[in-house]
Design a protein around this motif. Sequence first.
Motif, PDB file in Angstrom:
ATOM      1  N   SER A  82      -1.597  14.341  -3.983  1.00 20.85           N
ATOM      2  CA  SER A  82      -2.550  15.391  -3.638  1.00 20.85           C
ATOM      3  C   SER A  82      -2.550  16.426  -4.748  1.00 20.85           C
ATOM      4  CB  SER A  82      -2.171  16.043  -2.305  1.00 20.85           C
ATOM      5  OG  SER A  82      -3.044  17.113  -1.995  1.00 20.85           O
ATOM      6  N   GLY A  83      -3.698  16.589  -5.403  1.00 23.02           N
ATOM      7  CA  GLY A  83      -3.761  17.514  -6.519  1.00 23.02           C
ATOM      8  C   GLY A  83      -2.867  17.029  -7.637  1.00 23.02           C
ATOM      9  N   GLY A  84      -1.943  17.862  -8.041  1.00 26.04           N
ATOM     10  CA  GLY A  84      -1.043  17.492  -9.127  1.00 26.04           C
ATOM     11  C   GLY A  84       0.344  17.115  -8.654  1.00 26.04           C
ATOM     12  N   ALA A  85       0.509  16.815  -7.344  1.00 23.16           N
ATOM     13  CA  ALA A  85       1.838  16.514  -6.809  1.00 23.16           C
ATOM     14  C   ALA A  85       1.836  15.179  -6.081  1.00 23.16           C
ATOM     15  CB  ALA A  85       2.289  17.624  -5.869  1.00 23.16           C
ATOM     16  N   PHE A  86       2.997  14.553  -6.019  1.00 17.31           N
ATOM     17  CA  PHE A  86       3.145  13.342  -5.225  1.00 17.31           C
ATOM     18  C   PHE A  86       4.329  13.500  -4.283  1.00 17.31           C
ATOM     19  CE2 PHE A  86       6.014  12.438  -8.817  1.00 17.31           C
ATOM     20  CZ  PHE A  86       7.125  11.929  -8.187  1.00 17.31           C
ATOM     21  N   THR A  87       4.268  12.802  -3.172  1.00 17.34           N
ATOM     22  CA  THR A  87       5.348  12.769  -2.196  1.00 17.34           C
ATOM     23  C   THR A  87       5.720  11.318  -1.932  1.00 17.34           C
ATOM     24  OG1 THR A  87       4.513  14.781  -1.127  1.00 17.34           O
ATOM     25  CG2 THR A  87       6.082  13.460   0.124  1.00 17.34           C
ATOM     26  N   VAL A  88       6.998  11.034  -1.951  1.00 16.62           N
ATOM     27  CA  VAL A  88       7.480   9.666  -1.733  1.00 16.62           C
ATOM     28  C   VAL A  88       7.418   9.347  -0.241  1.00 16.62           C
ATOM     29  CG1 VAL A  88       9.443   8.101  -1.967  1.00 16.62           C
ATOM     30  CG2 VAL A  88       8.964   9.783  -3.755  1.00 16.62           C
ATOM     31  N   PHE A  89       6.901   8.141   0.093  1.00 24.61           N
ATOM     32  CA  PHE A  89       6.817   7.721   1.482  1.00 24.61           C
ATOM     33  C   PHE A  89       7.221   6.248   1.580  1.00 24.61           C
ATOM     34  CE2 PHE A  89       4.523   5.901   5.096  1.00 24.61           C
ATOM     35  CZ  PHE A  89       4.957   6.735   6.100  1.00 24.61           C
ATOM     36  N   PRO A  90       8.163   5.912   2.462  1.00 22.55           N
ATOM     37  CA  PRO A  90       8.850   6.804   3.397  1.00 22.55           C
ATOM     38  C   PRO A  90       9.789   7.760   2.678  1.00 22.55           C
ATOM     39  CG  PRO A  90       9.853   4.624   3.455  1.00 22.55           C
ATOM     40  CD  PRO A  90       8.624   4.503   2.604  1.00 22.55           C
ATOM     41  N   ALA A 124      -1.113  13.420   6.435  1.00 23.74           N
ATOM     42  CA  ALA A 124      -0.414  13.673   5.184  1.00 23.74           C
ATOM     43  C   ALA A 124      -0.036  12.376   4.489  1.00 23.74           C
ATOM     44  CB  ALA A 124       0.836  14.508   5.443  1.00 23.74           C
ATOM     45  N   HIS A 125       0.226  11.312   5.277  1.00 26.03           N
ATOM     46  CA  HIS A 125       0.657  10.043   4.703  1.00 26.03           C
ATOM     47  C   HIS A 125      -0.441   8.979   4.714  1.00 26.03           C
ATOM     48  CE1 HIS A 125       4.713  11.476   4.321  1.00 26.03           C
ATOM     49  NE2 HIS A 125       4.752  11.805   5.590  1.00 26.03           N
ATOM     50  N   ALA A 126      -1.657   9.398   5.047  1.00 23.43           N
ATOM     51  CA  ALA A 126      -2.744   8.417   5.120  1.00 23.43           C
ATOM     52  C   ALA A 126      -3.048   7.825   3.757  1.00 23.43           C
ATOM     53  CB  ALA A 126      -3.991   9.072   5.704  1.00 23.43           C
ATOM     54  N   ALA A 127      -2.773   8.601   2.672  1.00 19.14           N
ATOM     55  CA  ALA A 127      -3.114   8.124   1.337  1.00 19.14           C
ATOM     56  C   ALA A 127      -2.101   7.122   0.803  1.00 19.14           C
ATOM     57  CB  ALA A 127      -3.224   9.298   0.378  1.00 19.14           C
ATOM     58  N   ALA A 128      -0.887   7.089   1.392  1.00 20.15           N
ATOM     59  CA  ALA A 128       0.127   6.146   0.905  1.00 20.15           C
ATOM     60  C   ALA A 128      -0.185   4.762   1.435  1.00 20.15           C
ATOM     61  CB  ALA A 128       1.508   6.582   1.363  1.00 20.15           C
ATOM     62  N   PRO A 129      -0.467   3.798   0.573  1.00 24.75           N
ATOM     63  CA  PRO A 129      -0.773   2.447   1.049  1.00 24.75           C
ATOM     64  C   PRO A 129       0.430   1.853   1.775  1.00 24.75           C
ATOM     65  CG  PRO A 129      -1.325   2.692  -1.274  1.00 24.75           C
ATOM     66  CD  PRO A 129      -0.512   3.878  -0.895  1.00 24.75           C
ATOM     67  N   PRO A 130       0.212   0.950   2.694  1.00 22.79           N
ATOM     68  CA  PRO A 130       1.347   0.267   3.331  1.00 22.79           C
ATOM     69  C   PRO A 130       2.099  -0.568   2.304  1.00 22.79           C
ATOM     70  CG  PRO A 130      -0.706  -0.821   3.901  1.00 22.79           C
ATOM     71  CD  PRO A 130      -1.081   0.442   3.173  1.00 22.79           C
ATOM     72  N   ASP A 157      -7.117   0.636  -4.511  1.00 26.46           N
ATOM     73  CA  ASP A 157      -8.105  -0.440  -4.475  1.00 26.46           C
ATOM     74  C   ASP A 157      -7.489  -1.827  -4.660  1.00 26.46           C
ATOM     75  OD1 ASP A 157      -7.399  -0.416  -7.111  1.00 26.46           O
ATOM     76  OD2 ASP A 157      -9.385   0.098  -7.894  1.00 26.46           O
ATOM     77  N   GLY A 158      -6.132  -1.880  -4.768  1.00 29.81           N
ATOM     78  CA  GLY A 158      -5.455  -3.156  -4.890  1.00 29.81           C
ATOM     79  C   GLY A 158      -5.179  -3.594  -6.312  1.00 29.81           C
ATOM     80  N   SER A 159      -5.745  -2.911  -7.301  1.00 30.58           N
ATOM     81  CA  SER A 159      -5.462  -3.264  -8.695  1.00 30.58           C
ATOM     82  C   SER A 159      -4.058  -2.798  -9.072  1.00 30.58           C
ATOM     83  CB  SER A 159      -6.496  -2.624  -9.621  1.00 30.58           C
ATOM     84  OG  SER A 159      -6.467  -1.208  -9.497  1.00 30.58           O
ATOM     85  N   THR A 160      -3.472  -3.463 -10.046  1.00 28.68           N
ATOM     86  CA  THR A 160      -2.101  -3.150 -10.455  1.00 28.68           C
ATOM     87  C   THR A 160      -2.059  -2.772 -11.926  1.00 28.68           C
ATOM     88  OG1 THR A 160      -1.610  -5.454 -11.013  1.00 28.68           O
ATOM     89  CG2 THR A 160      -1.148  -4.744  -8.744  1.00 28.68           C
ATOM     90  N   VAL A 161      -1.017  -2.005 -12.291  1.00 30.82           N
ATOM     91  CA  VAL A 161      -0.810  -1.591 -13.667  1.00 30.82           C
ATOM     92  C   VAL A 161       0.688  -1.501 -13.913  1.00 30.82           C
ATOM     93  CG1 VAL A 161      -0.967   0.859 -13.030  1.00 30.82           C
ATOM     94  CG2 VAL A 161      -1.335   0.169 -15.415  1.00 30.82           C
ATOM     95  N   VAL A 162       1.129  -1.914 -15.065  1.00 26.85           N
ATOM     96  CA  VAL A 162       2.549  -1.824 -15.450  1.00 26.85           C
ATOM     97  C   VAL A 162       2.813  -0.419 -15.972  1.00 26.85           C
ATOM     98  CG1 VAL A 162       4.342  -2.715 -16.971  1.00 26.85           C
ATOM     99  CG2 VAL A 162       2.676  -4.279 -15.961  1.00 26.85           C
ATOM    100  N   ILE A 163       3.881   0.229 -15.486  1.00 32.39           N
ATOM    101  CA  ILE A 163       4.157   1.620 -15.880  1.00 32.39           C
ATOM    102  C   ILE A 163       5.519   1.781 -16.561  1.00 32.39           C
ATOM    103  CG2 ILE A 163       2.650   2.534 -14.063  1.00 32.39           C
ATOM    104  CD1 ILE A 163       5.144   3.211 -12.447  1.00 32.39           C
ATOM    105  N   SER A 164       6.173   0.699 -16.929  1.00 32.32           N
ATOM    106  CA  SER A 164       7.438   0.803 -17.662  1.00 32.32           C
ATOM    107  C   SER A 164       7.561  -0.376 -18.606  1.00 32.32           C
ATOM    108  CB  SER A 164       8.637   0.820 -16.706  1.00 32.32           C
ATOM    109  OG  SER A 164       8.968  -0.490 -16.294  1.00 32.32           O
ATOM    110  N   GLY A 213      -5.329   7.804  -8.112  1.00 33.63           N
ATOM    111  CA  GLY A 213      -6.101   8.339  -6.998  1.00 33.63           C
ATOM    112  C   GLY A 213      -5.229   9.172  -6.078  1.00 33.63           C
ATOM    113  N   ASP A 214      -5.475   9.042  -4.772  1.00 34.85           N
ATOM    114  CA  ASP A 214      -4.721   9.860  -3.820  1.00 34.85           C
ATOM    115  C   ASP A 214      -3.550   9.112  -3.195  1.00 34.85           C
ATOM    116  OD1 ASP A 214      -6.113   8.096  -2.305  1.00 34.85           O
ATOM    117  OD2 ASP A 214      -7.164   9.574  -1.078  1.00 34.85           O
ATOM    118  N   GLY A 215      -3.248   7.941  -3.692  1.00 36.08           N
ATOM    119  CA  GLY A 215      -2.096   7.213  -3.182  1.00 36.08           C
ATOM    120  C   GLY A 215      -1.872   5.929  -3.959  1.00 36.08           C
TER     121      GLY A 215
END
Length: 243
Positions: free
Chosen positions: A151-159, A26-32, A87-94, A120-122
């Motif tokens: 996943s799909g249209g939802a995100f989960t915060v990790f940790p 479930a948390h494999a998509a969240a990058p370290p 993929d390591g690329s960054t984007v400003v979101i605020s 993407g997925d994480g």
Amino acid sequence: MSLNTAARRAAAVGIAALLLAAPTAAHAAAPPAPANSVGVLSLLDAGGAVLGAGSVTAQPGFSGALAPAPCPAGFADAARLGAIRGDGSTVVISATTLLADAAQPARVLAAPVLADYALGDGATVTLECLSLRGGIPVPAATVFSTGLDISGGAFTVFPAPAVPTSPPTVAPPTTTPATPVPTTAPSTVPSNAPTHGVAEGQGNNGLASTGAAALPLLAGAGLLLAGGTGLLLWRRRQAGKRG
């Protein structure tokens, strides 16, 4: 029977392995967390509460982010949010937000639609602390961050943050009863007024003084009475001699 037993055991082991692997998958998509991350970032909803999950298509997906500590010295002029894709690329979101108090944990308001940034997925959401030098933002070497499983249209915060499931119980304030202050009614008797016994003595003295004042009157009345009686007796004796 032995084959059935062995098959059941193998199935149980397989199910247990799947259950144990489920959280990891479930948390494999969240990058370290990035190597320069120095604290876990909290995502906030419109009311300021911490988010544990949300929608990537919602407008906004979250309404702000709060760092666990103030920005480092020299980089507390402003802050902004970014996202690191898988993929390591960054984007400003605020937008870049000026910080009013450098001593307080950095807080940035935002209204991103996460689906617009092709995460993407994480992805990893970061808060960058900035120094404004001649109007140009210069980021600090460290960031605050949190991971997103998408996943799909939802995100989960990790940790996963410690999001309360019910409002905290607030004990009613305790009040200490005020100590009553004794009130003294104003006395109608002058402070130099005599006691009751002394007042009674004064009454007796008044009667005694009245009696003393009446003695001369009584003595005068006695003299008049004696004089009148003597005159009457003298007249009777004179009348007896004439007869």
